[in-house]
Design an enzyme around this catalytic site. Structure first.
Site, PDB file in Angstrom:
ATOM      1  N   GLY A   1       0.916  -1.321   0.016  1.00 14.15           N
ATOM      2  CA  GLY A   1       0.289   0.127  -0.007  1.00 14.15           C
ATOM      3  C   GLY A   1       0.747   1.421  -0.138  1.00 14.15           C
TER       4      GLY A   1
ATOM      5  N   ASP B   1      -1.466  -7.598   7.091  1.00 18.76           N
ATOM      6  CA  ASP B   1      -2.789  -7.659   7.390  1.00 18.76           C
ATOM      7  C   ASP B   1      -3.068  -8.064   5.492  1.00 18.76           C
ATOM      8  OD1 ASP B   1      -1.507  -5.602   6.078  1.00 18.76           O
ATOM      9  OD2 ASP B   1      -2.986  -3.617   5.945  1.00 18.76           O
TER      10      ASP B   1
ATOM     11  N   GLY C   1       0.128  -5.111   0.568  1.00 19.39           N
ATOM     12  CA  GLY C   1      -1.077  -5.300  -0.613  1.00 19.39           C
ATOM     13  C   GLY C   1      -0.729  -6.000  -1.304  1.00 19.39           C
TER      14      GLY C   1
END
Length: 355
Positions: free
Chosen positions: A64, A144, A113
């Site tokens: 990200g 994540d 990401g």
């Protein structure tokens, strides 16, 4: 300008991440546009396969846009970052459940990401140039985009090793850890991607998939499983230092340079993910953790040290593992009330999971 290109050719819809100077790092606008394209193509019978690639020679996606997250956490109220993660995690879950073949070309660097938009796909291609990693603990963050879900499913403690150290793996170990499905030499990628316009995915794979080269972590399973199965990060470090293998000692030194808080929260998140079940539950947990990092000091400091100032000397707070208490860790898992991500529904909600 959303830095992502879309086209259809034959039976395939092609998504190309187009920020090569930023190693195709994802912005919020890119996430929204990809989601729109997936909606359109899901209902278009002419599109039978979705193909995701990255522009440039360096990789699919480095993650990200962490500079934007740094600025939002430091100078704003975190609202923009939380909104980005909300849409990104919804996209990750959608990719995992997409009803058509979703072919992710994981050539070169695939981190953070980038793992989220590729490793949840139904067909995941790696090459001899692939370097797949979840390096978040080095910036005071936690894996994540469903990373804790994927790594929790890896054999033995390989996932724990990758989550805590942030170490990149090549093709063979990405396949072993369940982050990829097939190996295609980089020289054959263009032909493979072009063939998907004319052939069913299975036939295109049969033309181009070959045997992957040897890997590294697979050969280190003995000490990885023995050391990373400890109940605490401190225990893991102690076992690594006592093991005697030079690579184990190097792993310990790597851990001791990471954010102590991020390490402890990552280990807790990964162990809990093993019991949570479906991806959606794990993404709900990750959203809680990610939002909590916005009010902790290490995220801003870690991005500053690694990306902004590049002095590579983060000043973590707390500065040692011993100073990070169980209560400090538990704070990252606090329910968000009306701000929950809410991907799990009904009896499958995160709140009903008993540890």
């Amino acid at each position: 300008m959303t830095d992502v290109l879309f086209r259809t050719q034959g039976r395939a819809g092609y998504i190309t991440l187009d920020r090569p100077r930023a190693l195709n790092s994802l912005t919020h606008a890119m996430v929204l546009r990809i989601d729109e394209a997936l909606t359109e193509w899901e209902h278009d019978p002419a599109v039978e396969t979705v193909v995701v690639t990255g522009a440039g020679e360096r990789g699919l996606c480095a993650g990200g846009d962490i500079r934007a997250i740094h600025d939002d956490a430091r100078d704003g109220d975190g609202t923009a970052s939380a909104a980005f993660w909300r849409d990104e995690y919804h996209l990750n879950a959608r990719i995992a459940r997409y009803p058509k073949p979703y072919v992710a070309v994981m050539d070169g660097i695939v981190m953070g990401g980038g793992v989220g938009i590729s490793a949840h796909g139904s067909v995941r291609i790696v090459t001899e140039r692939s370097r797949v990693a979840m390096p978040e603990t080095g910036i005071g963050f936690v894996p994540d985009v469903g990373g804790t879900y994927l790594l929790a499913l890896a054999p033995g403690e390989l996932g724990t090793h990758l989550a805590l150290t942030g170490a990149p793996v090549g093709a063979t170990d990405a396949l072993l850890c369940g982050l990829a499905d097939h190996y295609v030499p980089s020289a054959a990628l263009r032909s493979f991607v072009d063939d998907l316009a004319d052939l069913p995915v299975r036939e295109a794979l049969a033309r181009h998939v070959t045997q992957e080269p040897a890997g590294e972590p697979a050969g280190r399973r003995e000490w990885i499983d023995a050391c990373f199965s400890a109940d605490t990060v401190e225990g893991i470090v102690q076992r690594l230092l006592a093991h005697g293998d030079a690579a184990a000692k190097e792993a310990a030194e790597t851990l001791l340079a990471k954010s102590p808080t991020a390490l402890k929260v990552t280990l807790a998140a990964l162990r809990r993910a093993r019991r949570l079940g479906p991806l959606e539950r794990v993404l709900d947990q990750e959203y809680r953790v990610s939002c909590a990092t916005l009010t902790a000091p290490d995220l801003v400091e870690g991005i500053r040290a690694q990306v902004i100032d590049k002095d590579r000397s983060p000043r973590w707070s707390p500065g040692t593992l011993a100073e990070v208490t169980d209560a400090d860790v538990e704070r990252f898992f606090t329910p968000l009330g009306e701000r929950e991500l809410g991907l799990a529904t009904g009896s499958d909600t995160l709140e009903e999971v008993v540890w």
